[in-house]
Design an enzyme around this catalytic site. Sequence first.
Site, PDB file in Angstrom:
ATOM      1  N   HIS A 197       0.906  69.798 -20.792  1.00  0.00           N
ATOM      2  CA  HIS A 197       0.424  69.211 -22.043  1.00  0.00           C
ATOM      3  C   HIS A 197      -0.771  69.990 -22.572  1.00  0.00           C
ATOM      4  O   HIS A 197      -1.652  70.380 -21.818  1.00  0.00           O
ATOM      5  CB  HIS A 197       0.029  67.749 -21.826  1.00  0.00           C
ATOM      6  CG  HIS A 197       1.207  66.820 -21.792  1.00  0.00           C
ATOM      7  ND1 HIS A 197       1.124  65.485 -22.069  1.00  0.00           N
ATOM      8  CD2 HIS A 197       2.511  67.066 -21.518  1.00  0.00           C
ATOM      9  CE1 HIS A 197       2.322  64.939 -21.977  1.00  0.00           C
ATOM     10  NE2 HIS A 197       3.184  65.874 -21.628  1.00  0.00           N
TER      11      HIS A 197
ATOM     12  N   TYR B   5      -4.314  57.610 -26.061  1.00  0.00           N
ATOM     13  CA  TYR B   5      -5.325  56.646 -25.626  1.00  0.00           C
ATOM     14  C   TYR B   5      -5.762  55.876 -26.872  1.00  0.00           C
ATOM     15  O   TYR B   5      -6.301  56.471 -27.803  1.00  0.00           O
ATOM     16  CB  TYR B   5      -6.537  57.357 -25.037  1.00  0.00           C
ATOM     17  CG  TYR B   5      -6.306  58.017 -23.690  1.00  0.00           C
ATOM     18  CD1 TYR B   5      -5.717  59.282 -23.597  1.00  0.00           C
ATOM     19  CD2 TYR B   5      -6.700  57.386 -22.510  1.00  0.00           C
ATOM     20  CE1 TYR B   5      -5.522  59.888 -22.363  1.00  0.00           C
ATOM     21  CE2 TYR B   5      -6.508  57.998 -21.265  1.00  0.00           C
ATOM     22  CZ  TYR B   5      -5.920  59.243 -21.205  1.00  0.00           C
ATOM     23  OH  TYR B   5      -5.723  59.845 -19.985  1.00  0.00           O
TER      24      TYR B   5
ATOM     25  N   PRO C  56      -9.253  54.416 -13.892  1.00  0.00           N
ATOM     26  CA  PRO C  56      -8.234  55.438 -14.181  1.00  0.00           C
ATOM     27  C   PRO C  56      -8.278  56.011 -15.604  1.00  0.00           C
ATOM     28  O   PRO C  56      -7.534  56.951 -15.894  1.00  0.00           O
ATOM     29  CB  PRO C  56      -6.901  54.711 -13.942  1.00  0.00           C
ATOM     30  CG  PRO C  56      -7.216  53.266 -14.045  1.00  0.00           C
ATOM     31  CD  PRO C  56      -8.645  53.097 -13.618  1.00  0.00           C
TER      32      PRO C  56
ATOM     33  N   LYS D 234      -9.003  60.796 -13.273  1.00  0.00           N
ATOM     34  CA  LYS D 234      -9.734  61.677 -12.363  1.00  0.00           C
ATOM     35  C   LYS D 234      -9.518  61.386 -10.874  1.00  0.00           C
ATOM     36  O   LYS D 234      -9.844  62.227 -10.029  1.00  0.00           O
ATOM     37  CB  LYS D 234     -11.245  61.573 -12.652  1.00  0.00           C
ATOM     38  CG  LYS D 234     -11.652  62.243 -13.958  1.00  0.00           C
ATOM     39  CD  LYS D 234     -11.717  63.755 -13.802  1.00  0.00           C
ATOM     40  CE  LYS D 234     -11.730  64.494 -15.093  1.00  0.00           C
ATOM     41  NZ  LYS D 234     -10.444  65.078 -15.492  1.00  0.00           N
TER      42      LYS D 234
ATOM     43  N   TYR E 147     -12.161  66.402 -19.360  1.00  0.00           N
ATOM     44  CA  TYR E 147     -10.811  65.851 -19.172  1.00  0.00           C
ATOM     45  C   TYR E 147      -9.928  66.850 -18.417  1.00  0.00           C
ATOM     46  O   TYR E 147      -9.176  66.477 -17.509  1.00  0.00           O
ATOM     47  CB  TYR E 147     -10.170  65.481 -20.515  1.00  0.00           C
ATOM     48  CG  TYR E 147      -8.893  64.678 -20.352  1.00  0.00           C
ATOM     49  CD1 TYR E 147      -8.902  63.296 -20.374  1.00  0.00           C
ATOM     50  CD2 TYR E 147      -7.664  65.321 -20.135  1.00  0.00           C
ATOM     51  CE1 TYR E 147      -7.743  62.554 -20.199  1.00  0.00           C
ATOM     52  CE2 TYR E 147      -6.492  64.597 -19.951  1.00  0.00           C
ATOM     53  CZ  TYR E 147      -6.537  63.218 -19.984  1.00  0.00           C
ATOM     54  OH  TYR E 147      -5.382  62.495 -19.790  1.00  0.00           O
TER      55      TYR E 147
HETATM   56  P1  RFL Z   1      -4.795  57.192  -1.086  1.00  0.00           P
HETATM   57  O1  RFL Z   1      -3.737  57.690  -1.990  1.00  0.00           O
HETATM   58  O2  RFL Z   1      -5.229  55.773  -1.224  1.00  0.00           O
HETATM   59  O3  RFL Z   1      -4.299  57.476   0.391  1.00  0.00           O
HETATM   60  C1  RFL Z   1      -4.926  56.894   1.515  1.00  0.00           C
HETATM   61  C2  RFL Z   1      -3.902  56.823   2.619  1.00  0.00           C
HETATM   62  O4  RFL Z   1      -4.528  56.337   3.790  1.00  0.00           O
HETATM   63  C3  RFL Z   1      -3.687  55.350   4.383  1.00  0.00           C
HETATM   64  N1  RFL Z   1      -4.555  54.475   5.192  1.00  0.00           N
HETATM   65  C4  RFL Z   1      -4.624  54.549   6.542  1.00  0.00           C
HETATM   66  N2  RFL Z   1      -3.985  55.334   7.419  1.00  0.00           N
HETATM   67  C5  RFL Z   1      -4.278  55.166   8.752  1.00  0.00           C
HETATM   68  N3  RFL Z   1      -5.178  54.226   9.201  1.00  0.00           N
HETATM   69  C6  RFL Z   1      -5.843  53.441   8.330  1.00  0.00           C
HETATM   70  N4  RFL Z   1      -6.715  52.542   8.778  1.00  0.00           N
HETATM   71  C7  RFL Z   1      -5.577  53.578   6.937  1.00  0.00           C
HETATM   72  N5  RFL Z   1      -6.038  52.962   5.819  1.00  0.00           N
HETATM   73  C8  RFL Z   1      -5.405  53.525   4.786  1.00  0.00           C
HETATM   74  C9  RFL Z   1      -3.033  54.665   3.199  1.00  0.00           C
HETATM   75  O5  RFL Z   1      -1.825  53.990   3.564  1.00  0.00           O
HETATM   76  C10 RFL Z   1      -2.781  55.851   2.285  1.00  0.00           C
HETATM   77  O6  RFL Z   1      -1.529  56.459   2.541  1.00  0.00           O
HETATM   78  O7  RFL Z   1      -6.130  58.076  -1.190  1.00  0.00           O
HETATM   79  P2  RFL Z   1      -6.334  59.648  -1.527  1.00  0.00           P
HETATM   80  O8  RFL Z   1      -5.440  60.499  -0.715  1.00  0.00           O
HETATM   81  O9  RFL Z   1      -7.798  59.841  -1.495  1.00  0.00           O
HETATM   82  O10 RFL Z   1      -5.807  59.805  -3.037  1.00  0.00           O
HETATM   83  C11 RFL Z   1      -6.490  59.204  -4.092  1.00  0.00           C
HETATM   84  C12 RFL Z   1      -5.513  58.754  -5.172  1.00  0.00           C
HETATM   85  O11 RFL Z   1      -4.451  58.035  -4.585  1.00  0.00           O
HETATM   86  C13 RFL Z   1      -6.234  57.871  -6.179  1.00  0.00           C
HETATM   87  O12 RFL Z   1      -7.499  58.392  -6.538  1.00  0.00           O
HETATM   88  C14 RFL Z   1      -5.478  57.677  -7.479  1.00  0.00           C
HETATM   89  O13 RFL Z   1      -4.143  57.300  -7.315  1.00  0.00           O
HETATM   90  C15 RFL Z   1      -6.251  56.585  -8.233  1.00  0.00           C
HETATM   91  N6  RFL Z   1      -5.402  55.870  -9.122  1.00  0.00           N
HETATM   92  C16 RFL Z   1      -5.129  56.461 -10.291  1.00  0.00           C
HETATM   93  N7  RFL Z   1      -5.704  57.672 -10.583  1.00  0.00           N
HETATM   94  C17 RFL Z   1      -5.426  58.283 -11.727  1.00  0.00           C
HETATM   95  O14 RFL Z   1      -5.947  59.383 -11.956  1.00  0.00           O
HETATM   96  N8  RFL Z   1      -4.548  57.685 -12.629  1.00  0.00           N
HETATM   97  C18 RFL Z   1      -3.925  56.472 -12.358  1.00  0.00           C
HETATM   98  O15 RFL Z   1      -3.155  55.978 -13.150  1.00  0.00           O
HETATM   99  C19 RFL Z   1      -4.222  55.805 -11.168  1.00  0.00           C
HETATM  100  N9  RFL Z   1      -3.641  54.612 -10.847  1.00  0.00           N
HETATM  101  C20 RFL Z   1      -4.852  54.608  -8.768  1.00  0.00           C
HETATM  102  C21 RFL Z   1      -3.943  53.992  -9.644  1.00  0.00           C
HETATM  103  C22 RFL Z   1      -5.176  53.959  -7.553  1.00  0.00           C
HETATM  104  C23 RFL Z   1      -4.634  52.711  -7.213  1.00  0.00           C
HETATM  105  N10 RFL Z   1      -5.076  52.084  -5.975  1.00  0.00           N
HETATM  106  C24 RFL Z   1      -5.907  52.805  -5.043  1.00  0.00           C
HETATM  107  C25 RFL Z   1      -4.876  50.752  -5.592  1.00  0.00           C
HETATM  108  C26 RFL Z   1      -3.364  52.775  -9.308  1.00  0.00           C
HETATM  109  C27 RFL Z   1      -3.695  52.127  -8.094  1.00  0.00           C
HETATM  110  C28 RFL Z   1      -2.998  50.822  -7.812  1.00  0.00           C
HETATM  111  C1  PHB Z   2      -0.609  57.963 -15.778  1.00  0.00           C
HETATM  112  O1  PHB Z   2       0.281  58.679 -16.278  1.00  0.00           O
HETATM  113  O2  PHB Z   2      -0.354  57.146 -14.890  1.00  0.00           O
HETATM  114  C2  PHB Z   2      -1.998  58.081 -16.269  1.00  0.00           C
HETATM  115  C3  PHB Z   2      -2.316  59.100 -17.134  1.00  0.00           C
HETATM  116  C4  PHB Z   2      -3.619  59.197 -17.613  1.00  0.00           C
HETATM  117  C5  PHB Z   2      -4.570  58.273 -17.229  1.00  0.00           C
HETATM  118  C6  PHB Z   2      -4.241  57.261 -16.341  1.00  0.00           C
HETATM  119  C7  PHB Z   2      -2.944  57.162 -15.869  1.00  0.00           C
HETATM  120  O3  PHB Z   2      -5.821  58.352 -17.725  1.00  0.00           O
END
Ligand code: RFL
Ligand code: PHB
Length: 392
Positions: free
Chosen positions: A72, A200, A294, A298, A386
């Site tokens: 993008h 957005y 989110p 980031k 961004y």
């Molecule tokens: P993760 O992906 O949470 O992975 C952590 C892993 O550790 C495991 N774990 C354990 N394993 C062994 N022993 C334990 N005691 C453990 N406790 C936990 C878990 O099962 C998991 O597999 O962290 P990591 O790798 O730092 O990655 C970070 C990203 O996942 C996170 O920053 C993003 O996904 C945040 N986030 C979003 N970010 C965006 O940029 N855009 C989004 O739309 C967005 N949506 C989200 C999200 C995070 C969410 N969370 C944490 C609830 C939506 C959700 C629901």
């Molecule tokens: C997504 O595609 O899930 C997404 C993209 C941009 C954002 C948050 C989530 O700022």
Amino acid sequence: MRTTVGIIGAGPAGLLLARQLHLAGIDCVVLESRDRAHIEARQRAGMLEQGTVDALRAVGAGARLDAEGLEHHGIELRFDGTSHRVDFPALTGRTVTVYAQTEIVKDLVALHLADGPPLLFGAEALAVAGAESGKPAIRYRHQGREATLECDWAVGCDGFHGVARAAVPAAQRTTYERGYPFSWLGILADVAPSSPELVYARGAGGFALLSMRSPTVSRLYLQVPNGTDPADWPDERIWDELDARLSEGAGPGWTLNRGPVTAKTVTPMRSFVGEPLRHGRLLLAGDAAHIVPPTGAKGLNLAVSDVRLLGRAFEALHRTGSTALLDAYPRAALHRVWQATRFSYDMTTMLHVPPGQSDFDRRMELTRLHRIAASRDAAAEFAAQYTGLPLP
Ligand code: RFL
Ligand code: PHB
């Protein structure tokens, strides 16, 4: 069991770090509490900075990303009855890529299982001991039995609800935290995205985001009150509200494509930074150390930049015996983390409508958005943040 680097968590941070270490010839073991199907299906982020794409390519996880990722060149901001496109290449020379976190995890798990070091699913870390002693030990439960992973270094990549952060003594921990008075209701829908780029929108009724997963799958979000039960939002209500918020400021002829909703979740919003990122021979990375709302996209990108720094640091230690880069990790990582925390906070507060917002505060939000639309300098700063700041 014994290894050089014990990694807790097989999210993007833990999996990418393990891959980097494996390619550098450094032993590691990954402990993951959930099973493979669960981590490969967890719907989360979708927008990758250029540096994240480069890091995935560098470890051999770029083939499907290059074939299926959507590059993008900008995003659209809709507010106050107008629309403004932020052109990333013109302002920064960089682009971003839409590719779902689920797919990154699948790609990294497949590489790992093909030739990687041990990755134990269903292995829940219970505690990290001995971080200050120079010989950390991770106690974990696997297949109903408790065991210990002894390592030279332990890395907590176990997300916000993990156990690694708790190994830093409370007296030495500082927590910076802020909640927000709203959540996101996110849906996946089997329908072509209604715009070629992310939109957005700050509608009068609150924030809405139009994103996508592929040319046939849309990902959309709505600001909803904290404590919202997804059951109170039947599909028609979601589409109507998305339509209302996204249509404000859209040009003539824009319509929202509606289709079958295949997933629906509510996510609360939080900014959180826990310091320090290192305690003796325990290091923290990704969501284990920090959370951003989110809105700035980031979270995943920060997790990747943390472990890029850590991967380099372990490689330098392995090659030269010097811990200089590991010593520098907390400062280098936190510099980016705080910049992203500020950007995510700004984007969140600028685009949402908190309950009971005063007229003055509403005008402040709109004025910040109008400034991005009116000034190349303001737009360039927004675009630089961004698309992602360079690694040190
Ligand atoms: P993760 O992906 O949470 O992975 C952590 C892993 O550790 C495991 N774990 C354990 N394993 C062994 N022993 C334990 N005691 C453990 N406790 C936990 C878990 O099962 C998991 O597999 O962290 P990591 O790798 O730092 O990655 C970070 C990203 O996942 C996170 O920053 C993003 O996904 C945040 N986030 C979003 N970010 C965006 O940029 N855009 C989004 O739309 C967005 N949506 C989200 C999200 C995070 C969410 N969370 C944490 C609830 C939506 C959700 C629901
Ligand atoms: C997504 O595609 O899930 C997404 C993209 C941009 C954002 C948050 C989530 O700022």
